[in-house]
Design a protein around this motif. Structure first.
Motif, PDB file in Angstrom:
ATOM      1  N   SER A 247       0.843  -1.200   0.000  1.00  9.60           N
ATOM      2  CA  SER A 247       0.000   0.000   0.000  1.00  9.60           C
ATOM      3  C   SER A 247       0.878   1.250   0.000  1.00  9.60           C
ATOM      4  N   VAL A 248       0.294   2.319  -0.520  1.00  4.39           N
ATOM      5  CA  VAL A 248       1.030   3.594  -0.583  1.00  4.39           C
ATOM      6  C   VAL A 248       1.400   4.036   0.830  1.00  4.39           C
ATOM      7  N   GLU A 249       0.470   3.839   1.780  1.00  2.00           N
ATOM      8  CA  GLU A 249       0.738   4.216   3.177  1.00  2.00           C
ATOM      9  C   GLU A 249       1.980   3.510   3.705  1.00  2.00           C
TER      10      GLU A 249
ATOM     11  N   ARG B 201       5.663  15.525  -0.649  1.00  2.00           N
ATOM     12  CA  ARG B 201       4.997  14.260  -0.369  1.00  2.00           C
ATOM     13  C   ARG B 201       3.911  13.955  -1.415  1.00  2.00           C
ATOM     14  N   THR B 202       3.142  15.008  -1.783  1.00  2.00           N
ATOM     15  CA  THR B 202       2.047  14.792  -2.740  1.00  2.00           C
ATOM     16  C   THR B 202       2.570  14.287  -4.084  1.00  2.00           C
ATOM     17  N   ARG B 203       3.741  14.789  -4.482  1.00  2.00           N
ATOM     18  CA  ARG B 203       4.293  14.333  -5.760  1.00  2.00           C
ATOM     19  C   ARG B 203       4.735  12.876  -5.659  1.00  2.00           C
TER      20      ARG B 203
ATOM     21  N   MET C  94       3.507   9.728  -7.837  1.00  2.00           N
ATOM     22  CA  MET C  94       4.439   8.861  -8.558  1.00  2.00           C
ATOM     23  C   MET C  94       4.260   7.413  -8.141  1.00  2.00           C
ATOM     24  N   LEU C  95       4.080   7.180  -6.833  1.00  2.00           N
ATOM     25  CA  LEU C  95       3.881   5.805  -6.350  1.00  2.00           C
ATOM     26  C   LEU C  95       2.636   5.198  -6.985  1.00  2.00           C
TER      27      LEU C  95
END
Ligand SMILES: *Cc1c(COP(=O)(O)O)cnc(C)c1O
Length: 453
Positions: free
Chosen positions: A10-12, A29-31, A35-36
């Motif tokens: 998971s991204v988290e 962080r948002t970028r 990307m993830l």
């Protein structure tokens, strides 16, 4: 590990991993989240990911991608201007099928000039010709570098050292580097202006037919005239040209293959319609309304197309396998009847005001969640590329309230993002038009706005 290779973390979990802290230290962080997500989408699309997809691998991917982005001079930008065929931003975005086709023929070798059945030399010009003929009704077709090249090649082939008749009302300039008069001069033909700026009649042409190499009609793509104006139509010119055995060339410019009338746009002739009116040769760009790669397409009489192919100048204007691959794939979308959904330029033009509003609402909600205030305002998108100069496509603009500085400063900061975001300024605010933002770019766009606000 076998199962672990397939599982996508998971991204988290990735964000809290030690491996990702290094990139999080120097990138917003948002970028990284955007990307993830996009790397994960790519992973899901793969039947069996080759590498172990753990946090270290993700961190290395992100580092590599950020590094490559910075190295390149030519790179992706996010077009939030709402101008669909933006010449400065590379005109038409390619369809997934066109991108696949480029990869397919460029990984190794291809039958570019090789007839696989005969085991002998073939011609690069065969690959798109049949499709172009069946889509437009043309007897023959030739693809070269761009529309300007197609015109140079035509006049050099059929009117070298002889006059080409053009109405004074059609001696247009397109962009900052294309003037009909200069193109004719460089082709080796002689420009002969006929008529007046506002009015040209059939007799203006018929008075000048002796010794003429060709007659050119130019589509007034990026402007309109009104008032006391007249021109001699293709339908009227065609019989006169035919009787005098002088080829009639029609520079159509933007090159529609199928009509967009149902979208409420003013009628523009398709390539097939233009040919049916009686021109001997019709030329158009591949990367305007057609929605394909940069190319110039000449359609029409087989004897003229054949002579163009034999002209040594054709070699200097020829297209490579990447262009042919992308163009053929784009044309196949038209042949299947799926161009409206598959070809991005058409999809963007056809995107409804209601769908654009939903996307704008999603965007403002995502921005609000990150503490950025944005409001939705009604506005218009433009088709661009010299097509439909007066058509306004209703859209929903996302207007950004910057906490610091002027709109001009915010606009400049957005251009400094990776990928750069190109936006418009309306009034004293930066506005984003999602019509030209690919759905898969929207998260990165939000990340950039959050980063600079
Ligand atoms: C755009 C345009 C051109 C130039 O086409 P390129 O493919 O950019 O070379 C020529 N004529 C007309 C009418 C155009 O609209």
């Amino acid at each position: 590990m076998a199962d672990g290779r397939r599982a996508i973390p998971s991204v988290e979990r990735l964000l809290s991993s030690e491996a990702l802290q290094r990139v999080l230290a120097h990138e917003p962080r948002t970028r990284i989240v955007a990307m993830l997500r996009s790397i994960q989408d790519e992973q899901r699309a793969l039947a069996s990911p080759a590498q172990p997809v753990d946090a270290d691998w993700y961190a290395a991917q992100i580092e590599a991608r950020l590094g490559t982005e910075r190295e390149r001079s030519l790179r992706e930008v996010i077009n939030a201007t709402g101008v669909v065929l933006h010449t400065n931003l590379g005109r038409a975005p390619l369809s997934a099928a066109a991108i696949d086709a480029i990869a397919h023929v460029s990984r190794g070798y291809a039958n570019l000039e090789y007839d696989v059945e005969a085991g002998a030399r073939g011609s690069r010009y065969t690959h798109c010709e049949r499709l172009l003929s069946s889509l437009t009704g043309a007897e023959a077709a030739l693809v070269v570098n761009n529309n300007a090249a197609a015109l140079v090649l035509i006049f050099n082939t059929i009117a070298l050292g002889r006059p080409v008749l053009v109405s004074r009302g059609e001696l247009v300039e397109i962009g900052d580097s294309f003037r009909v008069s200069e193109i004719i001069a460089r082709s080796g033909a002689l420009l002969r202006e006929v008529g007046a700026t506002n009015r040209t009649h059939l007799v203006d042409y018929t008075d000048q037919l002796a010794g003429t190499g060709a007659i050119l009609k130019v589509h007034p793509s990026n402007f309109r005239t009104s008032g006391f104006v007249a021109d001699a139509s293709i339908a009227k010119l065609a019989p006169v040209a035919r009787a005098a055995a002088i080829p009639l060339v029609h520079d159509l410019g933007s090159g529609l293959l199928e009509t967009l009338d149902d979208l409420g746009l003013p009628h523009e002739p398709t390539a097939g319609e233009a040919l049916a009116l009686g021109a001997d040769i019709v030329t158009m760009s591949g990367d305007k309304l057609l929605g394909g790669p940069q190319a110039g397409i000449a359609l029409g009489r087989a004897d003229i197309i054949q002579a163009m192919k034999r002209n040594p100048l054709c070699r200097a204007l020829r297209v490579d396998k990447l262009t042919i691959a992308a163009l053929e794939a784009t044309l196949l979308s038209y042949a299947r009847g799926t161009a409206r959904v598959e070809v991005p330029a058409l999809r963007m033009i056809a995107e409804s005001a209601a769908d654009l509003r939903k996307r704008a609402q999603q965007c403002t909600a995502d921005l609000a969640e990150a503490g950025v205030t944005a409001t939705i305002v009604d506005g218009f998108s433009r088709i661009g590329g010299g097509a439909y100069p007066e058509a306004d496509l209703p859209t929903s603009l996302v207007a950004i309230d910057s906490r610091h500085g002027s709109a001009a400063r915010l606009e400049a900061l957005l251009r400094a993002e990776m990928p750069p975001v190109v936006a418009r300024i309306a009034g004293d605010r930066v506005v984003l038009d999602l019509r030209t933002v690919l759905p898969e770019q929207q998260a990165a766009l939000v990340a950039s706005v959050v980063h600079v606000c």
